[in-house]
Write an enzyme that holds these catalytic residues in place. Structure first.
Site: not given
Length: 237
Positions: A78, A114, A116
């Protein structure tokens, strides 16, 4: 609290290892020239510290990921301390074309383009509008708000591309702009899902230099998947 305690322990362990390595280097006289310069300057009453220069930004591409890098970057904790890059594993199916199935990974370094965005400029710069492309990503974390906007733009303009994103972790999922970006991606037709334990094993077998060794999943992998799965469902509802 148990997840936070584990993450804190992990970070503390990493810090101790780095500190111990530094102490060993000093014991063996392996200090860097910058450290030696700073030490000499301090002894002369004039402390001089040379600025650290980062290497230029680059996108790393390849066929197989180092297993230690995969285990660290894809761990679905997390609180992702130290995991400040994105690794994107991709599969591109262009149907019955001569190109067949494309497979590989992208890894971004420092600040700049990035992974992506780099996928569409480096891996899929051109795609015949008449050819249906089915693209699948397995990423170490979900896209940032800037990337979600760019991906949604591509999907709206290139209707022949069908994209599925499977993310190990959700990046800053509590931020409103991140949530808005994920919703925009979903509305643009992107299939979003959190990686299940079986997805980690599949990614390991397909994209990692594993030497045919199976992936031993970490103890709380399933628990962390359920946590992120619930958060994503709440965002997209």
């Amino acid at each position: 609290m148990r997840r936070k305690e584990k993450e804190a322990a992990e970070v503390t362990k990493d810090v101790k290892e780095v500190t111990n390595e530094g102490e060993k280097a000093v014991e063996h006289g392996e200090t860097s020239s910058a450290e030696a310069s700073a030490t000499n300057g301090a002894q002369n009453g004039d402390l001089q510290v040379e600025p650290m220069e980062l290497p230029p930004f680059e996108i790393i591409t390849g066929d197989r990921i180092d297993p230690f890098v995969f285990k660290f970057q894809f761990k679905n904790v997390e609180y992702s301390s130290g995991r400040n890059k994105t690794i994107l594993c991709y599969l591109v199916d262009r149907g019955n074309t001569m190109d067949g199935l494309l497979r590989g990974f992208l890894e971004d370094e420092h600040a700049g383009t990035h992974a992506e965005e780099a996928f569409f400029t480096q891996c899929l710069p051109h795609c015949d509008p008449a050819t249906k492309c089915t693209v699948t990503w397995y990423v170490s974390s979900s896209p940032c708000s800037a990337c979600t906007a760019k991906i949604a733009e591509v999907l709206k303009s290139r209707k022949n591309i069908k994209l599925s994103i499977f993310a190990a972790r959700l990046f800053e999922w509590e931020e409103e702009e991140i949530q808005a970006g994920l919703k925009a991606l979903h509305a643009a037709g992107c299939k979003l899902r959190v990686m299940k334990p079986l997805d980690f094993s599949y990614t390991w077998d397909t994209f990692v230099e594993s030497d045919d060794q199976p992936l031993n999943l970490w103890e709380d992998c399933k628990e962390n998947y359920e946590f992120y799965h619930e958060k994503l469902a709440d965002i997209l509802e």
